[in-house]
Design a protein around this motif. Structure first.
Motif, PDB file in Angstrom:
ATOM      1  N   PRO A  25      42.995   8.671  15.341  1.00 57.07           N
ATOM      2  CA  PRO A  25      43.689   9.147  14.251  1.00 57.07           C
ATOM      3  C   PRO A  25      43.099   8.620  12.643  1.00 57.07           C
ATOM      4  O   PRO A  25      42.533   7.742  12.812  1.00 57.07           O
ATOM      5  CB  PRO A  25      45.370   9.098  14.308  1.00 57.07           C
ATOM      6  CG  PRO A  25      44.964   8.074  15.857  1.00 57.07           C
ATOM      7  CD  PRO A  25      43.939   7.938  15.867  1.00 57.07           C
ATOM      8  N   GLU A  26      42.906   9.808  11.456  1.00 58.80           N
ATOM      9  CA  GLU A  26      42.823   9.435  10.396  1.00 58.80           C
ATOM     10  C   GLU A  26      43.870   8.637   9.148  1.00 58.80           C
ATOM     11  O   GLU A  26      45.427   8.973   9.419  1.00 58.80           O
ATOM     12  CB  GLU A  26      41.899   9.749   9.189  1.00 58.80           C
ATOM     13  CG  GLU A  26      40.370  10.385  10.006  1.00 58.80           C
ATOM     14  CD  GLU A  26      39.543  11.334   9.376  1.00 58.80           C
ATOM     15  OE1 GLU A  26      40.039  11.478   8.606  1.00 58.80           O
ATOM     16  OE2 GLU A  26      38.411  11.545  10.136  1.00 58.80           O
ATOM     17  N   SER A  27      44.122   8.110   8.147  1.00 60.19           N
ATOM     18  CA  SER A  27      45.278   7.603   7.511  1.00 60.19           C
ATOM     19  C   SER A  27      45.253   8.390   6.761  1.00 60.19           C
ATOM     20  O   SER A  27      44.641   9.387   6.287  1.00 60.19           O
ATOM     21  CB  SER A  27      45.172   6.104   6.157  1.00 60.19           C
ATOM     22  OG  SER A  27      43.729   6.810   5.768  1.00 60.19           O
ATOM     23  N   SER A  28      46.509   8.307   6.321  1.00 61.80           N
ATOM     24  CA  SER A  28      47.346   9.392   5.465  1.00 61.80           C
ATOM     25  C   SER A  28      47.354   9.076   3.959  1.00 61.80           C
ATOM     26  O   SER A  28      47.462   8.157   4.016  1.00 61.80           O
ATOM     27  CB  SER A  28      48.426  10.068   5.690  1.00 61.80           C
ATOM     28  OG  SER A  28      49.202  10.989   5.289  1.00 61.80           O
ATOM     29  N   THR A  62      46.128  13.232  13.967  1.00 60.00           N
ATOM     30  CA  THR A  62      46.892  13.066  13.799  1.00 60.00           C
ATOM     31  C   THR A  62      48.019  13.421  15.402  1.00 60.00           C
ATOM     32  O   THR A  62      48.590  15.035  14.591  1.00 60.00           O
ATOM     33  CB  THR A  62      47.304  12.546  12.885  1.00 60.00           C
ATOM     34  OG1 THR A  62      46.772  11.438  12.063  1.00 60.00           O
ATOM     35  CG2 THR A  62      48.282  11.706  12.982  1.00 60.00           C
ATOM     36  N   GLU A  63      48.744  12.775  16.299  1.00 65.12           N
ATOM     37  CA  GLU A  63      49.722  14.283  16.727  1.00 65.12           C
ATOM     38  C   GLU A  63      51.697  13.505  16.241  1.00 65.12           C
ATOM     39  O   GLU A  63      52.480  14.390  15.883  1.00 65.12           O
ATOM     40  CB  GLU A  63      50.152  13.733  17.682  1.00 65.12           C
ATOM     41  CG  GLU A  63      48.680  14.303  18.627  1.00 65.12           C
ATOM     42  CD  GLU A  63      48.864  13.279  19.936  1.00 65.12           C
ATOM     43  OE1 GLU A  63      48.156  14.158  20.862  1.00 65.12           O
ATOM     44  OE2 GLU A  63      49.865  12.720  20.723  1.00 65.12           O
ATOM     45  N   SER A  64      51.806  12.551  15.577  1.00 68.21           N
ATOM     46  CA  SER A  64      52.535  12.211  14.591  1.00 68.21           C
ATOM     47  C   SER A  64      52.619  10.845  13.487  1.00 68.21           C
ATOM     48  O   SER A  64      51.437  10.516  13.762  1.00 68.21           O
ATOM     49  CB  SER A  64      53.825  11.670  16.077  1.00 68.21           C
ATOM     50  OG  SER A  64      53.082  10.521  16.798  1.00 68.21           O
ATOM     51  N   TYR A  65      53.183  10.875  12.606  1.00 66.17           N
ATOM     52  CA  TYR A  65      53.675   9.861  11.990  1.00 66.17           C
ATOM     53  C   TYR A  65      54.734   8.717  12.110  1.00 66.17           C
ATOM     54  O   TYR A  65      55.767   9.284  12.545  1.00 66.17           O
ATOM     55  CB  TYR A  65      53.204  10.501  10.714  1.00 66.17           C
ATOM     56  CG  TYR A  65      52.430  11.374  10.554  1.00 66.17           C
ATOM     57  CD1 TYR A  65      51.177  11.351   9.847  1.00 66.17           C
ATOM     58  CD2 TYR A  65      52.781  12.958  10.739  1.00 66.17           C
ATOM     59  CE1 TYR A  65      50.136  12.451   9.904  1.00 66.17           C
ATOM     60  CE2 TYR A  65      51.583  14.349  11.066  1.00 66.17           C
ATOM     61  CZ  TYR A  65      49.571  13.601  10.439  1.00 66.17           C
ATOM     62  OH  TYR A  65      49.483  14.487   9.491  1.00 66.17           O
ATOM     63  N   GLN A  66      54.572   8.097  11.926  1.00 66.70           N
ATOM     64  CA  GLN A  66      55.637   6.810  11.814  1.00 66.70           C
ATOM     65  C   GLN A  66      55.611   6.092  10.237  1.00 66.70           C
ATOM     66  O   GLN A  66      54.821   5.943   9.687  1.00 66.70           O
ATOM     67  CB  GLN A  66      55.344   5.543  12.686  1.00 66.70           C
ATOM     68  CG  GLN A  66      56.379   4.397  12.992  1.00 66.70           C
ATOM     69  CD  GLN A  66      56.218   3.188  13.897  1.00 66.70           C
ATOM     70  OE1 GLN A  66      56.800   3.498  14.595  1.00 66.70           O
ATOM     71  NE2 GLN A  66      55.708   2.375  13.724  1.00 66.70           N
ATOM     72  N   THR A 102      51.693   5.485   9.472  1.00 69.43           N
ATOM     73  CA  THR A 102      51.379   4.952  10.443  1.00 69.43           C
ATOM     74  C   THR A 102      50.764   6.558  10.828  1.00 69.43           C
ATOM     75  O   THR A 102      51.364   7.138  11.692  1.00 69.43           O
ATOM     76  CB  THR A 102      51.636   3.967  11.074  1.00 69.43           C
ATOM     77  OG1 THR A 102      51.677   2.837  10.583  1.00 69.43           O
ATOM     78  CG2 THR A 102      50.576   3.407  12.650  1.00 69.43           C
ATOM     79  N   SER A 103      49.943   6.795  11.092  1.00 68.99           N
ATOM     80  CA  SER A 103      49.339   7.559  12.420  1.00 68.99           C
ATOM     81  C   SER A 103      48.769   7.055  13.087  1.00 68.99           C
ATOM     82  O   SER A 103      48.050   6.488  13.924  1.00 68.99           O
ATOM     83  CB  SER A 103      47.950   8.591  11.585  1.00 68.99           C
ATOM     84  OG  SER A 103      48.055   8.869   9.625  1.00 68.99           O
ATOM     85  N   GLU A 110      43.935   3.287  18.893  1.00 67.14           N
ATOM     86  CA  GLU A 110      43.858   3.393  17.124  1.00 67.14           C
ATOM     87  C   GLU A 110      44.813   3.969  17.510  1.00 67.14           C
ATOM     88  O   GLU A 110      45.123   4.975  17.745  1.00 67.14           O
ATOM     89  CB  GLU A 110      42.748   3.612  17.165  1.00 67.14           C
ATOM     90  CG  GLU A 110      41.522   2.710  17.544  1.00 67.14           C
ATOM     91  CD  GLU A 110      41.362   4.026  19.261  1.00 67.14           C
ATOM     92  OE1 GLU A 110      41.711   4.440  19.444  1.00 67.14           O
ATOM     93  OE2 GLU A 110      39.685   3.492  19.378  1.00 67.14           O
ATOM     94  N   THR A 111      45.116   3.332  15.367  1.00 68.60           N
ATOM     95  CA  THR A 111      45.801   3.649  14.922  1.00 68.60           C
ATOM     96  C   THR A 111      45.570   3.775  13.494  1.00 68.60           C
ATOM     97  O   THR A 111      44.221   3.141  13.670  1.00 68.60           O
ATOM     98  CB  THR A 111      47.778   3.386  14.734  1.00 68.60           C
ATOM     99  OG1 THR A 111      47.213   1.425  14.549  1.00 68.60           O
ATOM    100  CG2 THR A 111      48.472   3.547  16.751  1.00 68.60           C
ATOM    101  N   ALA A 112      46.023   4.376  12.551  1.00 72.27           N
ATOM    102  CA  ALA A 112      45.447   4.170  11.104  1.00 72.27           C
ATOM    103  C   ALA A 112      47.051   4.310  10.303  1.00 72.27           C
ATOM    104  O   ALA A 112      47.225   5.041  10.539  1.00 72.27           O
ATOM    105  CB  ALA A 112      45.170   5.679  10.664  1.00 72.27           C
ATOM    106  N   THR A 113      46.406   3.370   9.191  1.00 72.04           N
ATOM    107  CA  THR A 113      48.122   2.703   7.995  1.00 72.04           C
ATOM    108  C   THR A 113      47.459   3.755   6.694  1.00 72.04           C
ATOM    109  O   THR A 113      46.169   3.304   6.447  1.00 72.04           O
ATOM    110  CB  THR A 113      48.019   1.677   8.506  1.00 72.04           C
ATOM    111  OG1 THR A 113      48.835   1.338   9.660  1.00 72.04           O
ATOM    112  CG2 THR A 113      49.372   0.975   7.709  1.00 72.04           C
ATOM    113  N   SER A 114      48.646   4.166   6.015  1.00 74.46           N
ATOM    114  CA  SER A 114      48.512   4.674   4.726  1.00 74.46           C
ATOM    115  C   SER A 114      48.452   2.971   3.698  1.00 74.46           C
ATOM    116  O   SER A 114      48.660   2.402   4.362  1.00 74.46           O
ATOM    117  CB  SER A 114      49.276   5.809   3.769  1.00 74.46           C
ATOM    118  OG  SER A 114      50.886   4.932   4.220  1.00 74.46           O
TER     119      SER A 114
END
Length: 226
Positions: A25-28, A62-66, A102-103, A110-114
């Motif tokens: 996923p890419e960062s939002s 991205t499937e979900s966001y935290q 977090t994406s 892997e995750t991606a953080t804004s």
């Protein structure tokens, strides 16, 4: 017949091997509440709390966001997950908060953080304390190579909704918490050099001061000089 079998095997090999691996996923990009602002759009729930809607942009793969939300006074954090790009949360009125997204995607680890944004939830104040200074370097817990002059640069950034920071107090020592005031920089000076000794752990913190006498504390950070 042998040639036909070989051709069929090659077709199967290349036909089955063309599937792309799942992408991380890419960062939002954050939208609201705005960075270093006063959020005045909350819906009042009581005399102490209001509901604020957080918004961010869709990020690819991205499937979900935290969302991670932290009260900068109590240092209490909460995490909520959603598949949407907005969420409504109850917040304490007049309190400063930080938040980031977090994406996530279940097909990859892997995750991606804004970026991390900070804001004040509107209350009854006419003047807000500065946001706690954001430590840039050295990050807490790292080892730092001292310069030829036996110095290490301390670097931070400050922000205030009222834009009335008048200065900082830099506390630095080998004791935790550091109680020795070593510098009092002006608002545009957000880095200082401190003298260090090799193989020694140091502690430091920044107090931010505004024109109304309001203050905030960065918390204590530490590093080891090499």
């Amino acid at each position: 017949m042998k040639h036909l079998t070989l051709v069929m095997m090659l077709l199967l090999l290349f036909g089955c091997g063309g599937k792309d691996a799942p992408k991380a996923p890419e960062s939002s990009l954050l939208i609201f509440p705005l960075k270093d602002s006063e959020c005045t759009t909350g819906v009042s729930l009581s005399g102490a709390t209001s509901e604020v809607e957080f918004q961010w942009q869709t990020s690819d793969f991205t499937e979900s966001y935290q969302i991670r939300l932290t009260n900068l006074v109590t240092n209490v954090s909460q995490n909520m997950s959603t598949t949407a790009t907005s969420i409504k949360l109850p917040l304490e009125k007049g309190a400063p908060y930080s938040w980031f997204i977090t994406s996530k995607n279940t097909n990859v680890t892997e995750t991606a953080t804004s970026e991390i944004w900070r804001f004040y939830n509107a209350g009854f104040q006419t003047s807000y304390a500065p946001f706690p200074a954001e430590i840039i370097a050295p990050k807490s817990g790292v080892s730092v190579l001292r310069s030829v002059n036996n110095e290490v640069e301390l670097d931070w950034s400050g922000a205030d909704v009222d834009n009335d920071i008048i200065g900082y107090e830099v506390y630095f020592s080998t004791n935790n918490p550091p109680e020795t005031l070593v510098f009092s920089p002006l608002p545009n000076d957000t880095d200082v050099n401190v003298t260090v000794v090799a193989n020694t752990v140091y502690y430091w913190s920044i107090k931010t001061i505004d024109s109304e006498g309001n203050t905030s504390d960065s918390g204590v950070y530490q590093f080891k000089s090499l």
